[in-house]
Design a protein around this motif. Structure first.
Motif, short mmCIF file in Angstrom:
data_model
loop_
_atom_site.label_atom_id
_atom_site.label_comp_id
_atom_site.label_asym_id
_atom_site.label_seq_id
_atom_site.Cartn_x
_atom_site.Cartn_y
_atom_site.Cartn_z
N THR A 4 49.08 47.14 40.50
CA THR A 4 49.64 46.04 39.73
C THR A 4 48.80 44.78 39.83
OG1 THR A 4 51.03 45.35 41.59
CG2 THR A 4 51.98 46.93 40.02
N GLU A 5 47.74 44.79 40.63
CA GLU A 5 46.93 43.60 40.84
C GLU A 5 45.45 43.91 40.67
OE1 GLU A 5 47.93 41.93 44.62
OE2 GLU A 5 49.95 41.33 43.98
N PHE A 6 44.68 42.85 40.46
CA PHE A 6 43.23 42.99 40.31
C PHE A 6 42.57 41.72 40.83
CE2 PHE A 6 39.16 42.73 38.07
CZ PHE A 6 38.68 44.03 38.23
N ARG A 7 41.37 41.88 41.38
CA ARG A 7 40.60 40.73 41.85
C ARG A 7 39.47 40.44 40.87
NH1 ARG A 7 39.90 40.94 48.47
NH2 ARG A 7 42.09 40.42 48.92
N ILE A 8 39.64 39.39 40.07
CA ILE A 8 38.62 39.01 39.10
C ILE A 8 37.42 38.42 39.85
CG2 ILE A 8 38.07 37.53 37.13
CD1 ILE A 8 41.02 37.60 36.37
#
Length: 281
Positions: A4-8
């Motif tokens: 559900t998350e991502f590190r841009i």
């Protein structure tokens, strides 16, 4: 389980389901009040990535978001785009690509003021201006990053070749191209982003699916007790770990419907059926 998350850029944590603010009316009146409420509701529901641009009302959309959300909740990121400007003034003025360094710098400075921040964590070039050397456009953004006014640089509507050219000049943290379940023209760009760990923000992410444009999407939606738009968004989240959908709407009920798509789980059989859908021309 779909993340559900991502590190841009490898270090900017956001939830993958974002919100596109383009459709929010900014003119004074009841519609503007609804726009403020929609933006606030998005954050209440956990959105941490909101997309806007100088093009959206010449900065009026940025001002609207600041009015609705400032002071910003911890972790909330408002990304904006520069590189499109009006030619002249008055009713005859038209929007056109403008990647000249002084224009990009001016639009970033205006965005900082309108958003009431000292630094924009993700700044995207709205389009590459073919009349200005790419090194000049990205070099200006790199200078602004060095000055601490922007944190990461992204692109919009680029090809694989353009992405490669850009990455030879600067670190690219994101790409924002048109892409959806039934519009996969930019699949090669998505693949390049996935290989490089670059965030891919599809715009018009439910195009062709919101109205259940195919019987198969509607059938899958019925089996999952979901809407066609939710199925389209769930497919995007499942299709690639670098996809960060930014569906936009000016209605709270549509906003809530879109964000609930993060909880829709497709089975392998559903994914296979959706993968086989005919694509739009």
């Amino acid at each position: 389980m779909t993340s559900t998350e991502f590190r841009i850029g490898g270090d900017l944590d956001v939830r993958r389901m974002g919100f596109g603010a383009m459709r929010l009316p900014t003119e004074a009146g009841p519609a503007r009040e609804t726009s403020l409420a929609v933006a606030r509701r998005a954050v209440e529901l956990g959105v941490t990535l909101i997309d806007t641009a100088h093009l959206y009302g010449g900065g009026a959309n940025e001002e609207l978001l600041a009015e609705a959300l400032y002071p910003y909740a911890d972790g909330l990121q408002i990304t904006t785009k520069v590189g499109v400007a009006r030619s002249g003034s008055g009713p005859e003025a038209e929007w056109k690509l403008d990647g000249r360094p002084h224009v990009l710098r001016e639009q970033v400075e205006h965005a900082l003021r309108r958003l009431r921040v000292e630094r924009i964590e993700l700044l995207q070039l709205h389009r590459i201006d073919p009349e200005v050397p790419l090194a000049d456009q990205l070099g200006t953004l790199r200078e602004l990053r060095t000055e601490g006014k922007i944190g990461r640089i992204g692109l919009s509507e680029v090809t694989v070749a353009e992405l490669d050219q850009a990455r030879a000049i600067v670190d690219v943290a994101s790409v924002q191209n048109r892409y959806s379940l039934v519009d996969r023209e930019h699949e090669p760009v998505l693949a390049a982003c996935e290989t490089a760990g670059i965030a891919f923000l599809p715009w018009r992410p439910v195009a062709g699916a919101a109205a259940g444009s195919t019987a198969e999407i509607a059938a899958v939606a019925g089996e999952l007790d979901a809407t066609p738009a939710q199925v389209a968004l769930a497919w995007l989240l499942d299709h690639s770990p670098v996809i960060l959908p930014i569906p936009g709407t000016a209605r709270i009920d549509h906003l809530e419907e879109n964000l609930a798509a993060a909880h829709v789980r497709l089975t392998p059989a559903h994914r296979a059926r959706l993968d086989r859908l005919p694509l739009s021309a």
